[in-house]
Design a protein around this motif. Structure first.
Motif, mmCIF file in Angstrom:
data_model
loop_
_atom_site.group_PDB
_atom_site.id
_atom_site.type_symbol
_atom_site.label_atom_id
_atom_site.label_comp_id
_atom_site.label_asym_id
_atom_site.label_seq_id
_atom_site.Cartn_x
_atom_site.Cartn_y
_atom_site.Cartn_z
ATOM 1 N N LEU A 173 0.823 -1.205 0.000
ATOM 2 C CA LEU A 173 0.000 0.000 0.000
ATOM 3 C C LEU A 173 0.859 1.258 0.000
ATOM 4 N N LYS A 174 1.933 1.237 0.781
ATOM 5 C CA LYS A 174 2.827 2.399 0.790
ATOM 6 C C LYS A 174 3.465 2.613 -0.573
ATOM 7 N N ALA A 175 3.795 1.512 -1.251
ATOM 8 C CA ALA A 175 4.380 1.631 -2.585
ATOM 9 C C ALA A 175 3.378 2.258 -3.557
ATOM 10 N N GLN A 176 2.109 1.884 -3.443
ATOM 11 C CA GLN A 176 1.088 2.479 -4.306
ATOM 12 C C GLN A 176 0.958 3.979 -4.054
ATOM 13 N N LEU A 177 0.944 4.364 -2.779
ATOM 14 C CA LEU A 177 0.842 5.784 -2.441
ATOM 15 C C LEU A 177 2.068 6.551 -2.943
ATOM 16 N N ARG A 178 3.243 5.978 -2.767
ATOM 17 C CA ARG A 178 4.467 6.644 -3.257
ATOM 18 C C ARG A 178 4.390 6.874 -4.758
ATOM 19 N N HIS A 179 3.870 5.889 -5.482
ATOM 20 C CA HIS A 179 3.818 6.019 -6.934
ATOM 21 C C HIS A 179 2.834 7.103 -7.355
ATOM 22 N N VAL A 180 1.698 7.177 -6.672
ATOM 23 C CA VAL A 180 0.735 8.243 -6.976
ATOM 24 C C VAL A 180 1.368 9.604 -6.716
ATOM 25 N N LEU A 181 2.064 9.732 -5.577
ATOM 26 C CA LEU A 181 2.721 10.999 -5.252
ATOM 27 C C LEU A 181 3.791 11.343 -6.282
ATOM 28 N N LEU A 182 4.551 10.342 -6.723
ATOM 29 C CA LEU A 182 5.588 10.584 -7.735
ATOM 30 C C LEU A 182 4.969 11.089 -9.031
ATOM 31 N N GLU A 183 3.891 10.448 -9.477
ATOM 32 C CA GLU A 183 3.240 10.874 -10.720
ATOM 33 C C GLU A 183 2.684 12.285 -10.594
ATOM 34 N N GLN A 184 2.116 12.614 -9.428
ATOM 35 C CA GLN A 184 1.594 13.956 -9.232
ATOM 36 C C GLN A 184 2.711 14.998 -9.248
ATOM 37 N N ARG A 185 3.831 14.676 -8.618
ATOM 38 C CA ARG A 185 4.942 15.631 -8.570
ATOM 39 C C ARG A 185 5.629 15.780 -9.925
ATOM 40 N N GLN A 186 5.485 14.775 -10.762
ATOM 41 C CA GLN A 186 6.107 14.810 -12.080
ATOM 42 C C GLN A 186 5.066 14.946 -13.195
ATOM 43 N N ARG A 187 3.926 15.554 -12.876
ATOM 44 C CA ARG A 187 2.853 15.615 -13.871
ATOM 45 C C ARG A 187 3.231 16.440 -15.096
ATOM 46 N N ASP A 188 4.091 17.447 -14.923
ATOM 47 C CA ASP A 188 4.535 18.222 -16.085
ATOM 48 C C ASP A 188 5.395 17.369 -17.011
ATOM 49 N N THR A 189 6.241 16.547 -16.426
ATOM 50 C CA THR A 189 7.072 15.647 -17.228
ATOM 51 C C THR A 189 6.209 14.654 -17.989
ATOM 52 N N LEU A 190 5.208 14.103 -17.325
ATOM 53 C CA LEU A 190 4.300 13.162 -17.980
ATOM 54 C C LEU A 190 3.536 13.841 -19.112
ATOM 55 N N ALA A 191 3.124 15.101 -18.873
ATOM 56 C CA ALA A 191 2.345 15.827 -19.876
ATOM 57 C C ALA A 191 3.129 16.012 -21.175
ATOM 58 N N LYS A 192 4.444 16.151 -21.083
ATOM 59 C CA LYS A 192 5.267 16.314 -22.286
ATOM 60 C C LYS A 192 5.210 15.084 -23.187
ATOM 61 N N HIS A 193 4.845 13.949 -22.605
ATOM 62 C CA HIS A 193 4.745 12.705 -23.369
ATOM 63 C C HIS A 193 3.283 12.308 -23.594
ATOM 64 N N GLY A 194 2.371 13.270 -23.376
ATOM 65 C CA GLY A 194 0.954 13.000 -23.588
ATOM 66 C C GLY A 194 0.338 12.095 -22.547
ATOM 67 N N LEU A 195 0.926 12.063 -21.349
ATOM 68 C CA LEU A 195 0.442 11.184 -20.285
ATOM 69 C C LEU A 195 -0.111 12.000 -19.127
ATOM 70 N N SER A 196 -1.045 11.409 -18.407
ATOM 71 C CA SER A 196 -1.649 12.074 -17.246
ATOM 72 C C SER A 196 -1.307 11.306 -15.974
ATOM 73 N N PRO A 197 -1.104 12.004 -14.862
ATOM 74 C CA PRO A 197 -0.793 11.307 -13.601
ATOM 75 C C PRO A 197 -2.032 10.625 -13.032
ATOM 76 N N ALA A 198 -1.789 9.583 -12.255
ATOM 77 C CA ALA A 198 -2.889 8.936 -11.537
ATOM 78 C C ALA A 198 -3.515 9.948 -10.583
ATOM 79 N N ARG A 199 -4.837 10.062 -10.601
ATOM 80 C CA ARG A 199 -5.479 11.030 -9.710
ATOM 81 C C ARG A 199 -6.866 10.582 -9.262
ATOM 82 N N ARG A 200 -7.260 9.373 -9.632
ATOM 83 C CA ARG A 200 -8.539 8.841 -9.155
ATOM 84 C C ARG A 200 -8.259 7.551 -8.410
#
Length: 332
Positions: free
Chosen positions: A97-124
């Motif tokens: 569970l902690k690993a899942q939360l860490r990954h969500v936080l990582l995607e949120q903090r790197q959402r601009d990087t993901l956006a450059k590749h047409g990707l969206s961070p986990a948010r639901r």
């Protein structure tokens, strides 16, 4: 064009000086126009709203939070807001569970990087598990780690016997998601998303679920949506497809039991505690129940002028929580 209700809402929000509500209704009008084929008008209206927002928000993050944290009118009865300072290190959860939360936080903090590749961070996120196992605490950690407000949705004021009213209130909440980035917690979401195939279901409940699913599908905000339930068996299967992260919470392991107690008794000496006796006494209790038992044992120690908590006091407190949980069918 705008409906009569939308026109009234525009005038009322302008009179109240409620800019977020004014912009939200204007965006509803634009969306309606786009669906009606009036794409140029819809785009012009969106551009105008964006220009007005930019002009009025010199410091966008702070300015955007203030109106919704002090909501006016009906929105104020639908949301409660807090600013948690909780951190992931505060949580006692399984490694998975902690690993899942860490990954969500990582995607949120790197959402601009993901956006450059047409990707969206986990948010639901859909959080499933028994009461007191860390679902609400996880929502607080997401908000605290990301520096966002936590908005708790008050389902008791959203759900009415009239489907049209419920859908309108849900729309206000989803408009707020667009207006103010935050973590939005739908606790006990099974009240909104019960199985449509249930034999005792009624038409109005099915229509409420359909509205909720539609709003989830159409939402393109940057806010995080966290839905939690103690009764996953009641959820409609279609709900799962709307969430990109599903987390299954369970009762604490023996190692988690010790961690919860040590966290709660951080200001006391615990080296004397007999974990081999405490573990069995805590079996079947949730994280919250164990924390409450530890606090009760700590208070007994304070009143007895001791600096350490006794094993017998802690076991007695755990046994008492076992009785309380049993009398309530564990639904606490």
């Amino acid at each position: 064009m705008a409906t009569n209700d939308q026109l009234k809402a525009l005038v009322q929000s302008h009179a109240d000086g409620d800019d977020p509500q004014f912009y939200a209704v204007a965006m509803q009008v634009a969306a309606k126009a786009a669906r009606a084929g009036q794409s140029k008008f819809a785009q012009d209206l969106r551009d105008l709203v964006d220009e007005l927002r930019n002009r009025s928000q010199a410091s966008s993050r702070v300015a955007a939070v203030v109106p919704v944290t002090q909501p006016r009118g009906e929105l104020g009865s639908l949301l409660t807001v807090t600013y948690p300072d909780a951190r992931l290190s505060d949580l006692v959860l399984s490694d998975g569970l902690k690993a899942q939360l860490r990954h969500v936080l990582l995607e949120q903090r790197q959402r601009d990087t993901l956006a450059k590749h047409g990707l969206s961070p986990a948010r639901r996120m859909l959080l499933i598990g028994p009461p007191g196992t860390g679902k609400t605490s996880s929502a607080r950690v997401l908000a605290g780690e990301l520096g966002l407000p936590l908005f708790a949705i008050r389902l008791d004021t959203i759900i009415t016997k009239f489907m049209g009213e419920t859908a309108a209130k849900l729309r206000l909440v989803f408009d707020a998601l667009v207006e103010t980035r935050g973590v939005y917690l739908f606790d006990e979401v099974d009240a909104l998303a019960g199985d449509r195939a249930a034999p005792n279901d009624v038409g109005e409940i099915r229509r409420v679920l359909n509205s909720f699913l539609q709003f989830l599908e159409e939402d393109t905000s940057e806010s995080l949506i966290v839905a939690a339930t103690n009764h996953p068996q009641l959820l409609d299967k279609a709900l799962y497809r709307r969430f990109d992260t599903v987390m299954n919470f369970t009762l604490p392991s023996q190692d988690n039991v010790q961690a919860v107690i040590q966290n709660r008794l951080a200001t006391f000496q615990t080296s004397n505690l007999s974990w081999s006796r405490i573990g069995p006494a805590a079996a079947g209790l949730s994280h919250a129940e164990i924390a409450t038992a530890a606090e009760n044992a700590a208070k007994r120690s304070v009143l007895a002028h001791r600096t350490r908590v006794l094993t017998d006091d802690l076991i007695a407190a755990l046994v008492e929580r076992q009785r309380s949980a049993g009398s309530l069918g564990q639904d606490v």
